[in-house]
Enzyme design. Structure first.
Site, PDB file in Angstrom:
ATOM      1  N   ARG A 181      12.807  -3.229   1.221  1.00  0.00           N
ATOM      2  CA  ARG A 181      13.146  -2.573   2.493  1.00  0.00           C
ATOM      3  C   ARG A 181      14.655  -2.390   2.657  1.00  0.00           C
ATOM      4  NH1 ARG A 181       9.159  -2.974   6.695  1.00  0.00           N
ATOM      5  NH2 ARG A 181       7.159  -2.881   5.656  1.00  0.00           N
ATOM      6  N   ARG A 184      15.629  -0.166   9.220  1.00  0.00           N
ATOM      7  CA  ARG A 184      16.213  -0.115  10.573  1.00  0.00           C
ATOM      8  C   ARG A 184      17.433  -1.007  10.784  1.00  0.00           C
ATOM      9  NH1 ARG A 184      10.675  -1.191  13.309  1.00  0.00           N
ATOM     10  NH2 ARG A 184      10.605  -2.230  11.308  1.00  0.00           N
ATOM     11  N   ARG A 237      16.489   8.399  11.603  1.00  0.00           N
ATOM     12  CA  ARG A 237      15.187   8.112  12.220  1.00  0.00           C
ATOM     13  C   ARG A 237      15.132   8.556  13.672  1.00  0.00           C
ATOM     14  NH1 ARG A 237      11.346   6.913  14.129  1.00  0.00           N
ATOM     15  NH2 ARG A 237      10.376   4.880  13.996  1.00  0.00           N
ATOM     16  N   ASP A 267       6.033   4.735   1.970  1.00  0.00           N
ATOM     17  CA  ASP A 267       5.301   3.590   2.525  1.00  0.00           C
ATOM     18  C   ASP A 267       4.044   3.358   1.709  1.00  0.00           C
ATOM     19  OD1 ASP A 267       5.466   1.819   5.133  1.00  0.00           O
ATOM     20  OD2 ASP A 267       3.363   2.180   4.670  1.00  0.00           O
ATOM     21  N   TYR A 306      -5.673  -3.162   5.042  1.00  0.00           N
ATOM     22  CA  TYR A 306      -5.251  -2.239   6.117  1.00  0.00           C
ATOM     23  C   TYR A 306      -6.370  -1.270   6.472  1.00  0.00           C
ATOM     24  CZ  TYR A 306      -0.308  -3.459   6.500  1.00  0.00           C
ATOM     25  OH  TYR A 306       0.875  -4.103   6.758  1.00  0.00           O
TER      26      TYR A 306
HETATM   27  O1  CP3 Z   1      11.995  -0.999   0.364  1.00  0.00           O
HETATM   28  C1  CP3 Z   1      12.392   0.123   0.739  1.00  0.00           C
HETATM   29  O2  CP3 Z   1      13.556   0.314   1.191  1.00  0.00           O
HETATM   30  C2  CP3 Z   1      11.494   1.331   0.550  1.00  0.00           C
HETATM   31  C3  CP3 Z   1      10.717   1.677   1.657  1.00  0.00           C
HETATM   32  C4  CP3 Z   1       9.485   0.889   2.067  1.00  0.00           C
HETATM   33  C5  CP3 Z   1       8.964   0.988   3.374  1.00  0.00           C
HETATM   34  N1  CP3 Z   1       7.772   0.354   3.403  1.00  0.00           N
HETATM   35  C6  CP3 Z   1       9.601   1.687   4.481  1.00  0.00           C
HETATM   36  C7  CP3 Z   1       9.202   1.373   5.861  1.00  0.00           C
HETATM   37  C8  CP3 Z   1       8.615   0.098   1.327  1.00  0.00           C
HETATM   38  C9  CP3 Z   1       8.731  -0.394  -0.106  1.00  0.00           C
HETATM   39  C10 CP3 Z   1       7.521  -0.225   2.188  1.00  0.00           C
HETATM   40  C11 CP3 Z   1       6.358  -1.008   1.760  1.00  0.00           C
HETATM   41  C12 CP3 Z   1       5.418  -1.482   2.777  1.00  0.00           C
HETATM   42  N2  CP3 Z   1       4.923  -0.831   3.870  1.00  0.00           N
HETATM   43  C13 CP3 Z   1       4.776  -2.718   2.719  1.00  0.00           C
HETATM   44  C14 CP3 Z   1       4.942  -3.713   1.610  1.00  0.00           C
HETATM   45  C15 CP3 Z   1       6.181  -4.476   1.737  1.00  0.00           C
HETATM   46  C16 CP3 Z   1       6.118  -5.532   2.779  1.00  0.00           C
HETATM   47  O3  CP3 Z   1       7.030  -5.560   3.598  1.00  0.00           O
HETATM   48  O4  CP3 Z   1       5.205  -6.362   2.675  1.00  0.00           O
HETATM   49  C17 CP3 Z   1       3.932  -2.828   3.826  1.00  0.00           C
HETATM   50  C18 CP3 Z   1       3.056  -4.007   4.177  1.00  0.00           C
HETATM   51  C19 CP3 Z   1       4.024  -1.613   4.528  1.00  0.00           C
HETATM   52  C20 CP3 Z   1       3.284  -1.227   5.737  1.00  0.00           C
HETATM   53  C21 CP3 Z   1       4.200  -1.037   6.868  1.00  0.00           C
HETATM   54  N3  CP3 Z   1       5.042   0.039   7.007  1.00  0.00           N
HETATM   55  C22 CP3 Z   1       4.389  -1.898   7.958  1.00  0.00           C
HETATM   56  C23 CP3 Z   1       3.680  -3.222   8.163  1.00  0.00           C
HETATM   57  C24 CP3 Z   1       5.344  -1.304   8.771  1.00  0.00           C
HETATM   58  C25 CP3 Z   1       5.770  -1.763  10.118  1.00  0.00           C
HETATM   59  C26 CP3 Z   1       6.598  -2.949  10.079  1.00  0.00           C
HETATM   60  C27 CP3 Z   1       8.013  -2.516  10.177  1.00  0.00           C
HETATM   61  O5  CP3 Z   1       8.851  -3.086   9.480  1.00  0.00           O
HETATM   62  O6  CP3 Z   1       8.251  -1.623  11.002  1.00  0.00           O
HETATM   63  C28 CP3 Z   1       5.777  -0.117   8.131  1.00  0.00           C
HETATM   64  C29 CP3 Z   1       6.817   0.824   8.595  1.00  0.00           C
HETATM   65  C30 CP3 Z   1       7.991   1.015   7.709  1.00  0.00           C
HETATM   66  N4  CP3 Z   1       7.934   1.176   6.344  1.00  0.00           N
HETATM   67  C31 CP3 Z   1       9.344   1.102   8.117  1.00  0.00           C
HETATM   68  C32 CP3 Z   1      10.109   1.338   6.974  1.00  0.00           C
HETATM   69  C33 CP3 Z   1      11.587   1.564   6.885  1.00  0.00           C
HETATM   70  C34 CP3 Z   1       9.843   1.016   9.538  1.00  0.00           C
HETATM   71  C35 CP3 Z   1       9.445   2.293  10.217  1.00  0.00           C
HETATM   72  C36 CP3 Z   1      10.423   2.763  11.220  1.00  0.00           C
HETATM   73  O7  CP3 Z   1      11.462   3.344  10.822  1.00  0.00           O
HETATM   74  O8  CP3 Z   1      10.140   2.601  12.403  1.00  0.00           O
END
Ligand code: CP3
Length: 350
Positions: free
Chosen positions: A35, A39, A48, A84, A161
Site C-alpha cells: 500500500r 491515503r 483521489r 485492488d 470477500y
Molecule cells: O500496495 C499498493 O500501493 C498497491 C495498491 C493496492 C491497493 N489495494 C490500493 C487500495 C493493493 C496491493 C491492494 C490490495 C488489497 N486490497 C488487499 C490486500 C492487501 C491487504 O491490505 O491485505 C485487500 C484486502 C484489498 C481490499 C481493500 N481495498 C480494502 C479492505 C480496502 C479498504 C481499506 C482501506 O485501506 O481503505 C480497499 C481500498 C483500497 N485499496 C485503497 C487503496 C489505496 C483505499 C481506497 C481509497 O483511496 O479510499
C-alpha cells in the site's frame, strides 16, 4: 530476452529486488511497502479528491501516476501497480463498491451452491484491460531499473470477500459454505483460480517483473482446513505463473500456516510482524526468499524507534541473501510520510 519474461531487461534482472527474489546477494536490502501508494500520501489524496477509488483504478494514466509518484517520493526498490485485489470479481458477475473509507461492499454476495453456479467464468481477461494499460504506462514511466510488481488476491481471500460481502470478523458464511458444501466451495475456488492465472500472466505480459498473491485473511483458518480447502487452489495459481517470474506469497495471521504456505508455493514468502523473521525463515526453509516484517503501527512512533525496529529485522535476516524488507501488512492511512522515508533510508544503510 526469454519469451516468458518479455520485459525483463538486464538492468531489471540485476536490480536488488529481483536479485533478492532469486536469493542472490544484493548491494543493500531492497525495500518496498505494501500500500505504498495510498491515503497517507498527500499526492495520492489530491488525485483521489477528484474521483472515486474505483474510477482511479480504471483510469490508467492516473493509476500509473500514483504508482510512480509513490516510488519516487519514497525511494523504494520496487513499484506495485495501483489496483485492488477485488477488481477481478467484477467480471465474475459480482457487484463491487467502495463505501467512502469503509472498505469494499459487495451487493450480491454468494451464499449457496446456486449462487456459486451463477458466478461467471472469466473467459476474457480483456475486461480488465485498464489494469494492463496501467501496467504498460507505469513500465514506461518508471526508472528503467525499477521492477514493477503485479498482484492479485489469493483464492481464499477473494472467496471470503465474495461470500461475506465485505470484511469479516469470524468468516461464518465462508466457513459454513466450505464445511456444508465442499463441492460448491471447491468449484468456486477453482473458478477463481482459473481467473487469477489468466490475470497474473496478463499482468506479466503487460510489463510486470514479479507478481504477489495477497492472502490477507487466510489466518482465520486452521492448518487442516488450509490444507484441505485452500492449498491446492493457491498452489495451482502459483504453479501456473510464467516460469522465471518470481511469485511473492503473502498472508497475515499466518504463524500457524507458514510451512503450508511454503508448500503451496512462491519464490518469496511474506510474513506479518507476529513472527520473528529469523524463526519464520528457519521454518519455511532457507531455500526460499522472505519478505517482511515491520509492524505498520511502529511507523507511528518516533524516528528513533522506527530505525531501531528496522535494525532488529535486518539483524534477524543476518545478511543472508533473499530478504526483501517490507511491512507485515499495508501502510495505514494516517502514517507520517517522514517516518516512512526514514525507514527506507535506514534499511538502505544496512
Ligand atoms: O500496495 C499498493 O500501493 C498497491 C495498491 C493496492 C491497493 N489495494 C490500493 C487500495 C493493493 C496491493 C491492494 C490490495 C488489497 N486490497 C488487499 C490486500 C492487501 C491487504 O491490505 O491485505 C485487500 C484486502 C484489498 C481490499 C481493500 N481495498 C480494502 C479492505 C480496502 C479498504 C481499506 C482501506 O485501506 O481503505 C480497499 C481500498 C483500497 N485499496 C485503497 C487503496 C489505496 C483505499 C481506497 C481509497 O483511496 O479510499
Amino acid at each position: 530476452m526469454p519469451e516468458n519474461t518479455p520485459h525483463l531487461t538486464d538492468e531489471l534482472r540485476e536490480s536488488p529486488f529481483m536479485r533478492a527474489c532469486r536469493r542472490q546477494p544484493a548491494p543493500y536490502t531492497p525495500i518496498w511497502l505494501m500500500r505504498q501508494a495510498g491515503r497517507y500520501m498527500p499526492e495520492y489524496r489530491e488525485v483521489r479528491s477528484r474521483m472515486s477509488f474505483l474510477e482511479l483504478c480504471k483510469t490508467p494514466d492516473l493509476a500509473a501516476e500514483v504508482t510512480v509518484t509513490a516510488v519516487e517520493r519514497l525511494g523504494v526498490d520496487a513499484a506495485i501497480i495501483f489496483a485492488d485485489i477485488l477488481l477481478i470479481i467484477e467480471p465474475m458477475g459480482i457487484e463491487l463498491g467502495f463505501a467512502g473509507g469503509d472498505g469494499p461492499v459487495i451487493h450480491n454476495p454468494v451464499r449457496s451452491s446456486a449462487d456459486v453456479d451463477r458466478l461467471r467464468e472469466v473467459d476474457d481477461i480483456a475486461s480488465l484491460n485498464f489494469v494492463f494499460e496501467a501496467i504498460r504506462k507505469t513500465r514506461q514511466a518508471l526508472a528503467p531499473g525499477l521492477p514493477l510488481i503485479g498482484f492479485c488476491g489469493a483464492p481464499f481471500t477473494l472467496a471470503s470477500y465474495i461470500i461475506e460481502g465485505g470484511g469479516s470478523k469470524n468468516y461464518i458464511n465462508t466457513k459454513r459454505l466450505m464445511y456444508n458444501d465442499s463441492g460448491a466451495w471447491h468449484a468456486m475456488m477453482a473458478l477463481i483460480s482459473r481467473a487469477l492465472t489468466k490475470y497474473l500472466n496478463a499482468q506479466v505480459d503487460a510489463g510486470a517483473q514479479a507478481v504477489q498473491l495477497f492472502d490477507s485473511w487466510v489466518g482465520c483458518l486452521s492448518p487442516d482446513d488450509y490444507r484441505e480447502y485452500v492449498l491446492p487452489h493457491t498452489q495451482s495459481v502459483i504453479s501456473s505463473v510464467a516460469p522465471g517470474v518470481p511469485v511473492l506469497h503473502f498472508g497475515t495471521g499466518t504463524a500457524a500456516l507458514l510451512e503450508l504456505m511454503r508448500e503451496a508455493g512462491g519464490d518469496v514468502i511474506g510474513f506479518d510482524w507476529r513472527v520473528r523473521l529469523d524463526q519464520a525463515w528457519e521454518r519455511v526453509g532457507h531455500d526460499v526468499a522472505v519478505m517482511g516484517n515491520l509492524d505498520p503501527v511502529s511507523l507511528f512512533a518516533n524516528v528513533e524507534h522506527v530505525r531501531a525496529e528496522a535494525k532488529k529485522i535486518l539483524d534477524y535476516a543476518a545478511g543472508r541473501p533473499g530478504h526483501i524488507f517490507n511491512l507485515g501488512h499495508g501502510i495505514l492511512p494516517e502514517t507520517p510520510v517522514a517516518n516512512v522515508m526514514a525507514l527506507v533510508e535506514r534499511v538502505h544503510e544496512g
